[in-house]
Design a protein around this motif. Structure first.
Motif, PDB file in Angstrom:
ATOM      1  N   SER A  41       0.795  -1.227   0.000  1.00 37.48           N
ATOM      2  CA  SER A  41       0.000   0.000   0.000  1.00 37.48           C
ATOM      3  C   SER A  41       0.827   1.275   0.000  1.00 37.48           C
ATOM      4  N   GLU A  65       6.500  -4.387   5.881  1.00 37.00           N
ATOM      5  CA  GLU A  65       5.289  -4.562   6.680  1.00 37.00           C
ATOM      6  C   GLU A  65       5.427  -3.894   8.042  1.00 37.00           C
ATOM      7  N   ALA A  66       6.579  -4.069   8.679  1.00 33.52           N
ATOM      8  CA  ALA A  66       6.791  -3.457   9.995  1.00 33.52           C
ATOM      9  C   ALA A  66       6.793  -1.938   9.911  1.00 33.52           C
ATOM     10  N   VAL A  68       5.190   0.080   7.550  1.00 33.77           N
ATOM     11  CA  VAL A  68       3.866   0.626   7.231  1.00 33.77           C
ATOM     12  C   VAL A  68       2.883   0.414   8.386  1.00 33.77           C
ATOM     13  N   GLU A  69       3.088  -0.628   9.168  1.00 32.53           N
ATOM     14  CA  GLU A  69       2.182  -0.899  10.280  1.00 32.53           C
ATOM     15  C   GLU A  69       2.619  -0.234  11.590  1.00 32.53           C
ATOM     16  N   LYS A  71       3.250   2.536  14.478  1.00 32.31           N
ATOM     17  CA  LYS A  71       2.404   3.604  14.991  1.00 32.31           C
ATOM     18  C   LYS A  71       2.812   4.940  14.394  1.00 32.31           C
ATOM     19  N   ILE A  73       5.021   6.033  11.246  1.00 30.30           N
ATOM     20  CA  ILE A  73       5.755   5.545  10.073  1.00 30.30           C
ATOM     21  C   ILE A  73       7.029   6.349   9.855  1.00 30.30           C
ATOM     22  N   ALA A 115      -1.528   3.816   5.394  1.00 31.29           N
ATOM     23  CA  ALA A 115      -1.548   2.886   6.508  1.00 31.29           C
ATOM     24  C   ALA A 115      -3.017   2.710   6.868  1.00 31.29           C
ATOM     25  N   GLY A 116      -3.631   1.646   6.370  1.00 31.66           N
ATOM     26  CA  GLY A 116      -5.084   1.543   6.429  1.00 31.66           C
ATOM     27  C   GLY A 116      -5.671   2.568   5.488  1.00 31.66           C
TER      28      GLY A 116
END
Length: 232
Positions: A41, A65-66, A68-69, A71, A73, A115-116
Protein backbone atom coordinates in the motif's frame (compact mmCIF):
# COMPACT_ATOMS: atom_id res chain seq x y z
CA UNK A 1 19.96 15.18 -11.73
CA UNK A 2 17.05 13.37 -10.12
CA UNK A 3 13.48 14.26 -9.33
CA UNK A 4 11.04 12.19 -7.29
CA UNK A 5 7.67 13.74 -6.43
CA UNK A 6 4.54 12.85 -4.49
CA UNK A 7 1.13 14.40 -5.16
CA UNK A 8 -1.96 13.84 -3.02
CA UNK A 9 -5.37 13.79 -4.68
CA UNK A 10 -8.91 13.43 -3.35
CA UNK A 11 -8.83 9.63 -3.23
CA UNK A 12 -5.19 8.67 -3.63
CA UNK A 13 -1.54 9.59 -3.99
CA UNK A 14 0.75 9.62 -7.02
CA UNK A 15 4.46 8.95 -6.66
CA UNK A 16 6.51 9.72 -9.77
CA UNK A 17 10.12 9.99 -10.89
CA UNK A 18 12.44 10.26 -13.84
CA UNK A 19 14.95 7.47 -14.42
CA UNK A 20 18.16 9.23 -15.41
CA UNK A 21 21.26 8.79 -13.26
CA UNK A 22 24.20 11.19 -13.63
CA UNK A 23 27.69 10.07 -12.62
CA UNK A 24 29.77 13.29 -12.55
CA UNK A 25 32.98 11.43 -11.69
CA UNK A 26 32.89 9.49 -14.95
CA UNK A 27 30.79 11.91 -17.00
CA UNK A 28 28.09 9.28 -17.61
CA UNK A 29 24.32 9.19 -17.59
CA UNK A 30 22.25 6.01 -17.58
CA UNK A 31 18.70 4.90 -16.68
CA UNK A 32 17.85 3.29 -13.35
CA UNK A 33 14.72 2.40 -11.41
CA UNK A 34 14.03 5.04 -8.75
CA UNK A 35 10.59 3.99 -7.48
CA UNK A 36 10.23 0.89 -5.33
CA UNK A 37 7.41 -0.86 -3.47
CA UNK A 38 7.01 -0.41 0.27
CA UNK A 39 4.67 -3.28 0.99
CA UNK A 40 1.35 -3.45 -0.84
CA UNK A 41 0.00 0.00 0.00
CA UNK A 42 2.98 2.33 -0.31
CA UNK A 43 6.06 3.11 -2.38
CA UNK A 44 9.25 5.10 -2.04
CA UNK A 45 11.91 6.76 -4.15
CA UNK A 46 15.35 8.17 -3.49
CA UNK A 47 18.01 10.49 -4.81
CA UNK A 48 21.74 10.60 -4.13
CA UNK A 49 24.26 7.84 -3.57
CA UNK A 50 23.36 4.61 -5.37
CA UNK A 51 25.20 2.61 -2.70
CA UNK A 52 23.10 4.14 0.07
CA UNK A 53 19.89 3.65 -1.90
CA UNK A 54 20.79 0.01 -2.57
CA UNK A 55 21.14 -0.62 1.17
CA UNK A 56 17.87 1.20 1.85
CA UNK A 57 16.09 -0.86 -0.82
CA UNK A 58 17.27 -4.14 0.73
CA UNK A 59 16.15 -3.05 4.19
CA UNK A 60 12.78 -1.66 3.03
CA UNK A 61 12.08 -4.88 1.11
CA UNK A 62 12.72 -6.97 4.22
CA UNK A 63 10.87 -4.73 6.70
CA UNK A 64 8.13 -3.10 4.63
CA UNK A 65 5.29 -4.56 6.68
CA UNK A 66 6.79 -3.46 9.99
CA UNK A 67 7.36 0.08 8.66
CA UNK A 68 3.87 0.63 7.23
CA UNK A 69 2.18 -0.90 10.28
CA UNK A 70 4.24 1.13 12.76
CA UNK A 71 2.40 3.60 14.99
CA UNK A 72 4.64 6.38 13.61
CA UNK A 73 5.76 5.55 10.07
CA UNK A 74 8.14 8.49 9.91
CA UNK A 75 10.01 7.39 13.01
CA UNK A 76 10.08 3.81 11.70
CA UNK A 77 11.75 5.00 8.49
CA UNK A 78 14.11 7.30 10.35
CA UNK A 79 15.24 4.60 12.78
CA UNK A 80 16.12 2.26 9.93
CA UNK A 81 17.72 4.68 7.46
CA UNK A 82 19.79 6.72 9.93
CA UNK A 83 22.31 3.91 10.66
CA UNK A 84 22.75 3.35 6.91
CA UNK A 85 23.47 7.04 6.32
CA UNK A 86 25.86 7.16 9.27
CA UNK A 87 27.78 4.11 8.03
CA UNK A 88 28.26 5.56 4.55
CA UNK A 89 29.24 8.99 5.86
CA UNK A 90 31.85 7.47 8.17
CA UNK A 91 33.39 5.51 5.30
CA UNK A 92 33.19 8.23 2.65
CA UNK A 93 36.49 9.44 1.15
CA UNK A 94 35.87 13.07 0.10
CA UNK A 95 39.07 13.59 -1.88
CA UNK A 96 40.60 11.02 -4.23
CA UNK A 97 43.92 11.86 -6.00
CA UNK A 98 43.42 12.22 -9.72
CA UNK A 99 39.67 12.57 -9.43
CA UNK A 100 38.48 16.16 -9.57
CA UNK A 101 34.78 15.42 -9.29
CA UNK A 102 33.82 13.21 -6.39
CA UNK A 103 30.37 11.94 -5.63
CA UNK A 104 28.81 12.39 -2.22
CA UNK A 105 26.71 10.04 -0.14
CA UNK A 106 24.10 12.77 0.48
CA UNK A 107 20.79 10.98 0.05
CA UNK A 108 17.11 11.92 0.22
CA UNK A 109 14.22 9.50 0.68
CA UNK A 110 10.56 10.13 -0.19
CA UNK A 111 7.89 7.62 0.84
CA UNK A 112 4.13 7.81 0.27
CA UNK A 113 1.12 5.59 0.67
CA UNK A 114 -1.54 4.47 3.08
CA UNK A 115 -1.55 2.89 6.51
CA UNK A 116 -5.08 1.54 6.43
CA UNK A 117 -7.04 4.54 5.19
CA UNK A 118 -4.54 7.05 6.61
CA UNK A 119 -2.38 8.73 3.92
CA UNK A 120 1.25 9.67 4.44
CA UNK A 121 3.88 11.59 2.47
CA UNK A 122 7.20 11.56 4.33
CA UNK A 123 10.68 12.62 3.33
CA UNK A 124 14.02 12.07 5.03
CA UNK A 125 16.93 14.44 4.30
CA UNK A 126 20.70 13.65 4.44
CA UNK A 127 20.74 14.67 8.13
CA UNK A 128 18.03 12.07 8.83
CA UNK A 129 15.49 14.82 9.57
CA UNK A 130 11.85 14.00 8.83
CA UNK A 131 9.29 16.01 6.94
CA UNK A 132 5.54 15.31 6.79
CA UNK A 133 3.65 16.58 3.74
CA UNK A 134 0.21 15.00 3.96
CA UNK A 135 -1.45 18.37 4.55
CA UNK A 136 0.36 20.34 1.84
CA UNK A 137 -0.21 17.42 -0.54
CA UNK A 138 3.03 17.76 -2.50
CA UNK A 139 6.73 17.14 -2.03
CA UNK A 140 9.70 16.66 -4.34
CA UNK A 141 13.27 15.54 -3.69
CA UNK A 142 16.44 15.41 -5.74
CA UNK A 143 18.43 18.03 -7.54
CA UNK A 144 15.41 18.76 -9.72
CA UNK A 145 13.12 19.33 -6.72
CA UNK A 146 13.11 23.13 -6.95
CA UNK A 147 11.99 23.01 -10.58
CA UNK A 148 9.32 20.44 -9.69
CA UNK A 149 8.02 22.68 -6.90
CA UNK A 150 7.81 25.59 -9.33
CA UNK A 151 6.02 23.48 -11.95
CA UNK A 152 3.55 22.27 -9.34
CA UNK A 153 2.89 25.86 -8.24
CA UNK A 154 1.95 26.72 -11.82
CA UNK A 155 -0.69 23.95 -11.76
CA UNK A 156 -2.28 24.75 -8.37
CA UNK A 157 -5.31 26.43 -9.99
CA UNK A 158 -6.33 23.01 -11.33
CA UNK A 159 -7.06 21.95 -7.69
CA UNK A 160 -5.54 18.49 -7.86
CA UNK A 161 -6.28 17.76 -4.15
CA UNK A 162 -9.99 17.89 -5.06
CA UNK A 163 -9.69 15.58 -8.07
CA UNK A 164 -9.47 11.85 -8.68
CA UNK A 165 -6.04 10.22 -8.51
CA UNK A 166 -6.08 9.62 -12.28
CA UNK A 167 -5.93 13.41 -12.71
CA UNK A 168 -2.89 13.30 -10.43
CA UNK A 169 -1.16 10.84 -12.75
CA UNK A 170 -1.64 13.26 -15.64
CA UNK A 171 -0.40 16.24 -13.60
CA UNK A 172 2.67 14.36 -12.32
CA UNK A 173 3.67 13.20 -15.79
CA UNK A 174 3.16 16.68 -17.19
CA UNK A 175 5.54 18.07 -14.55
CA UNK A 176 8.15 15.38 -15.30
CA UNK A 177 7.91 15.89 -19.05
CA UNK A 178 8.29 19.65 -18.58
CA UNK A 179 11.45 19.10 -16.55
CA UNK A 180 12.72 16.64 -19.16
CA UNK A 181 12.24 19.29 -21.86
CA UNK A 182 14.02 21.99 -19.84
CA UNK A 183 16.91 20.04 -18.28
CA UNK A 184 19.35 17.71 -20.01
CA UNK A 185 20.04 15.91 -16.72
CA UNK A 186 16.45 14.76 -16.22
CA UNK A 187 15.25 12.06 -18.54
CA UNK A 188 12.89 9.17 -19.14
CA UNK A 189 11.46 6.73 -19.16
CA UNK A 190 9.24 8.19 -16.46
CA UNK A 191 7.96 6.06 -13.59
CA UNK A 192 4.47 6.46 -12.10
CA UNK A 193 2.88 4.76 -9.11
CA UNK A 194 -0.84 5.08 -8.36
CA UNK A 195 -1.72 4.51 -4.69
CA UNK A 196 -5.21 4.24 -3.19
CA UNK A 197 -6.54 2.64 0.01
CA UNK A 198 -8.67 0.24 -2.04
CA UNK A 199 -6.19 -0.85 -4.73
CA UNK A 200 -2.90 -0.35 -2.92
CA UNK A 201 0.23 0.72 -4.80
CA UNK A 202 0.06 0.08 -8.55
CA UNK A 203 3.29 0.68 -10.50
CA UNK A 204 2.35 1.59 -14.06
CA UNK A 205 3.84 -0.31 -16.98
CA UNK A 206 5.58 1.61 -19.80
CA UNK A 207 2.47 1.08 -21.94
CA UNK A 208 0.26 2.53 -19.21
CA UNK A 209 2.58 5.53 -18.83
CA UNK A 210 2.23 6.18 -22.56
CA UNK A 211 -1.54 6.09 -22.11
CA UNK A 212 -1.24 8.78 -19.43
CA UNK A 213 0.98 10.80 -21.77
CA UNK A 214 -1.82 10.77 -24.35
CA UNK A 215 -4.09 12.27 -21.69
CA UNK A 216 -1.43 14.95 -21.08
CA UNK A 217 -1.52 15.78 -24.80
CA UNK A 218 -5.34 16.06 -24.67
CA UNK A 219 -5.08 18.36 -21.64
CA UNK A 220 -2.60 20.64 -23.41
CA UNK A 221 -4.80 20.73 -26.52
CA UNK A 222 -7.85 21.70 -24.45
CA UNK A 223 -5.85 24.50 -22.80
CA UNK A 224 -4.77 25.79 -26.20
CA UNK A 225 -8.37 25.79 -27.43
CA UNK A 226 -9.50 27.70 -24.33
CA UNK A 227 -6.76 30.27 -24.85
CA UNK A 228 -7.65 30.63 -28.54
CA UNK A 229 -11.22 31.47 -27.52
CA UNK A 230 -10.26 33.84 -24.70
CA UNK A 231 -10.58 37.01 -26.77
CA UNK A 232 -12.90 35.65 -29.44
Amino acid sequence: MTVVLALRCANGIVLASDSQITDPGRGLTYPAQKLHPLGDSAAWGGSGSRAVLYDVEQLFTEEAEAIVEAKDIGHAIQARVRPILKHHYENFIPSVPGQEKAGTPATFILAAGYAGDRPFIIDLDPNALLGHHEETGFQAIGSGAAMAQQAHALLTHFRMPERDVDYGLVAALRVLDALDASSSSIGGPMDLCRITPEDGAQHLTPKQVEGVRKDVARWVKLEQSALDDLFA
